[in-house]
Design a protein around this motif. Structure first.
Motif, PDB file in Angstrom:
ATOM      1  N   ALA A 102       0.821  -1.212   0.000  1.00 12.89           N
ATOM      2  CA  ALA A 102       0.000   0.000   0.000  1.00 12.89           C
ATOM      3  C   ALA A 102       0.853   1.260   0.000  1.00 12.89           C
ATOM      4  N   ALA A 103       2.102   1.114   0.397  1.00 14.06           N
ATOM      5  CA  ALA A 103       3.018   2.255   0.491  1.00 14.06           C
ATOM      6  C   ALA A 103       4.397   1.825   0.023  1.00 14.06           C
ATOM      7  N   SER A 104       5.257   2.798  -0.194  1.00 12.96           N
ATOM      8  CA  SER A 104       6.630   2.497  -0.584  1.00 12.96           C
ATOM      9  C   SER A 104       7.404   1.993   0.630  1.00 12.96           C
ATOM     10  N   GLN A 148       5.860   6.308   1.781  1.00 13.07           N
ATOM     11  CA  GLN A 148       5.006   7.146   0.931  1.00 13.07           C
ATOM     12  C   GLN A 148       3.850   6.307   0.411  1.00 13.07           C
ATOM     13  N   VAL A 149       2.637   6.782   0.628  1.00 12.57           N
ATOM     14  CA  VAL A 149       1.449   6.034   0.226  1.00 12.57           C
ATOM     15  C   VAL A 149       1.325   6.067  -1.290  1.00 12.57           C
ATOM     16  N   HIS A 150       1.162   4.897  -1.889  1.00 11.93           N
ATOM     17  CA  HIS A 150       1.051   4.823  -3.344  1.00 11.93           C
ATOM     18  C   HIS A 150      -0.148   5.636  -3.828  1.00 11.93           C
ATOM     19  N   GLY A 151       0.101   6.466  -4.836  1.00 11.47           N
ATOM     20  CA  GLY A 151      -0.933   7.316  -5.404  1.00 11.47           C
ATOM     21  C   GLY A 151      -0.847   8.756  -4.951  1.00 11.47           C
ATOM     22  N   TYR A 152      -0.080   9.014  -3.858  1.00 13.85           N
ATOM     23  CA  TYR A 152      -0.003  10.368  -3.302  1.00 13.85           C
ATOM     24  C   TYR A 152       1.416  10.648  -2.835  1.00 13.85           C
ATOM     25  N   LYS A 153       2.072  11.594  -3.491  1.00  9.45           N
ATOM     26  CA  LYS A 153       3.472  11.838  -3.155  1.00  9.45           C
ATOM     27  C   LYS A 153       3.649  12.586  -1.844  1.00  9.45           C
TER      28      LYS A 153
END
Length: 555
Positions: free
Chosen positions: A505-507, A511-516
């Motif tokens: 769901a996150a890097s 960092q949440v995938h889809g939102y930097k």
């Protein structure tokens, strides 16, 4: 009812003061205010000489103030980011009269987050208590319950103060290869230990009469044929010495801790990270502020955060929307995942991926009690612990076991001991938005009869009993109790992890995938397990790593 909780009218924050605090925390730069001095507390980056002023002018909200949230608050404040920490619980300052928190055997409203009953201890669970913004929030899930600390300090207020570092071989079995154990061992575990003030149980306390339970546990490890691993605890041992001398209220010296530590011996993050964050001049902490929704701003990288301010009765005093550049989620594995799963379902964060809410694990925890022991452990056991042991020869995979000091009722006569068995398992649940009830729920489809964690926990409990009691001619002593009906086994976890798992769901840097500009820095980022140990230290170290990457990448 609770004198230390009552504020005078002059002490109660009014609407103007709260809005002013929010403005200071979120909009000082935009309003032309002068930033406060930056703190020089600790290294900003382990690998780069990043200037702490390169993010000046940016704003952030940190949702939650536990281990991950406290790390985020400090490092953002040092980097010059105007940061507001939104914490739904109250502050818990240590009172001189020793009555900040209730006790395990005499719970009151301070024990539970707006509940009619205490959240732990089966001997008191049926008692009726006043509804109050108390310390522990128990999430009643489908298949498992999970408990979380609430207040300025989050889970660090209620956790057992165990801060062991996992072994490399266990860590690499659980965590993805992108998380370098050597890097954590070299930089982030030491940094977390230093900030939290961790250290092992000192020899003079181990020898004290109050610590007969700790000594008995070491003897049981020897009986099993294991080796004790003396590890760190998040405790100020000098304060425990003050307890034993009668100059501080008895807390850890009598096994208290789950409802807080009245002596102040627990090095919770409201004693270190959070005051250091506030000292930067860039961080404002707002208690009794509960986040309701997070929304993306169309065409921008920032967010709108809707929050309600409540009083100690739970009444809503006001609602407001904060506009910020960055959001750091640190509300605990369930609440972080629930907020984001709800935002995805309702369309306020539509770019979240399908892994949101997935991968929730109970850290492989299997709690047992052992009764009628052949050794005297003391009823009120000095703690919080002393050591764990590993069984690497277990035919069902490596297992760890630790002893947790408890304030057992006097009727127990010193013949009981609580132990936490931990396994590495792929067993996972999820946090899912349920439109029928209008909220997210914890789902864990692993019943007591078919749970891998329970099966392996029961097997090892029997193995331990055979090697420490039966083979010494005492099969009727130390019989393990692990039924979920009594809150043992894996039916209720203090170590819920996952839901916003790294690499899914996150890097790997949160960092949440889809939102930097949206990040996760709490236990929800971990892959459902912290590798045969309690997770607090690893959550803190991973959060430190995430914040280093954030500052370096945005500088």
């Amino acid at each position: 009812m609770f004198p230390q909780m009552t504020r005078t009218a002059a002490q109660r924050p009014n609407r103007r003061s709260v809005l002013r605090s929010a403005a200071i925390g979120l909009g000082a730069v935009a309003a032309g205010s002068t930033l406060g001095p930056l703190s020089s507390l600790g290294p900003l980056s382990a690998r780069a000489g990043a200037s702490p002023t390169q993010l000046t002018g940016k704003t952030a909200v940190v949702v939650g103030s536990g281990f991950g949230g406290a790390v985020a608050a400090l490092r953002l404040g040092q980097a010059g980011v105007q940061t507001t920490v939104l914490e739904r619980g109250r502050r818990w300052p240590i009172q001189a009269d020793g009555n900040t928190f209730c006790t395990v055997n005499e719970p009151d409203g301070r024990s539970a987050w707006f509940s009619n009953h205490p959240p732990i201890n089966q001997l008191t669970r049926l008692q009726t208590i006043p509804r109050y913004p108390g310390l522990i929030d128990r999430i009643a899930g489908n298949g498992i319950d999970a408990v979380y600390g609430v207040g300025v300090g989050g889970g660090s207020l209620a956790f057992g103060a165990f801060t062991p570092q996992p072994r490399r071989k266990d860590f690499t079995q659980v965590f993805p290869s992108q998380i370098d154990y050597d890097e954590l061992d070299r930089t982030y575990y030491p940094r977390a230990k230093k900030m939290l003030g961790t250290s092992p149980l000192p020899a003079d306390l181990l020898a004290d009469p109050s610590y007969k339970g700790a000594r008995a546990w070491l003897d049981y490890i020897k009986d099993f044929g294991g080796e004790p691993v003396l590890h760190d605890f998040c405790v100020d041992w000098d304060v425990v010495r003050e307890e034993l001398a009668g100059r501080k209220p008895a807390s850890y010296s009598v096994g208290e801790g789950p409802y807080g530590t009245n002596s102040g011996a627990k090095n919770s993050v409201d004693h270190n990270y959070l005051p250091s964050a506030e000292a930067t001049g860039n961080v404002t902490i707002l208690p009794l502020h509960e986040v309701m929704e997070i929304r993306e701003i169309s065409g921008q990288d920032g967010f709108e955060v809707s929050v309600k301010r409540i009083d100690e009765s739970g009444a809503v005093l006001e609602t407001k929307t904060l506009v910020v550049d960055y959001v750091f989620m640190a509300a605990g594995s369930f609440h972080t995942s629930a907020l984001l799963a709800t935002a995805k379902a309702k369309g306020s964060l539509p770019r979240l991926n399908d892994q949101v809410g997935k991968g929730f694990g109970n850290n492989g925890d299997f709690l047992i009690a052992r009764g009628l022991l052949r050794r005297d452990c003391g009823a009120k056991q000095g703690g919080p612990g002393v050591a764990l042991m590993y069984d690497d020869d277990n035919p069902y995979g490596p297992i760890s076991m630790s002893w947790e000091a408890s304030p057992f009722p006097d009727i127990a006569g010193g013949s009981m001991m609580a132990n936490l068995i931990q396994v590495i398992s792929d067993e996972r649940g999820s946090i899912d938005y349920n439109p029928a009830v209008g909220r997210a729920e914890l789902n864990y489809p692993h019943g007591e009869a078919d749970s891998d964690v329970d099966a392996r926990g029961r097997n090892f409990a029997g193995r331990f009993h055979e090697r420490t009691e039966t083979r010494f001619g005492s099969p009727a002593t130390g019989v393990p109790i692990y039924t979920r009906l009594a809150d043992f086994g894996s039916g209720c976890t203090w170590h819920g992890l996952g839901g916003m798992v790294m690499g899914q769901a996150a890097s790997y840097e949160g960092q949440v995938h889809g939102y930097k500009n949206l990040f996760v820095v709490d236990g929800s980022l971990l892959p459902g397990s912290s590798a045969l140990v309690n997770p607090a230290l690893t959550i803190t170290a991973v959060a430190e790593r995430c914040l280093d990457h954030f500052v370096e990448s945005r500088a």
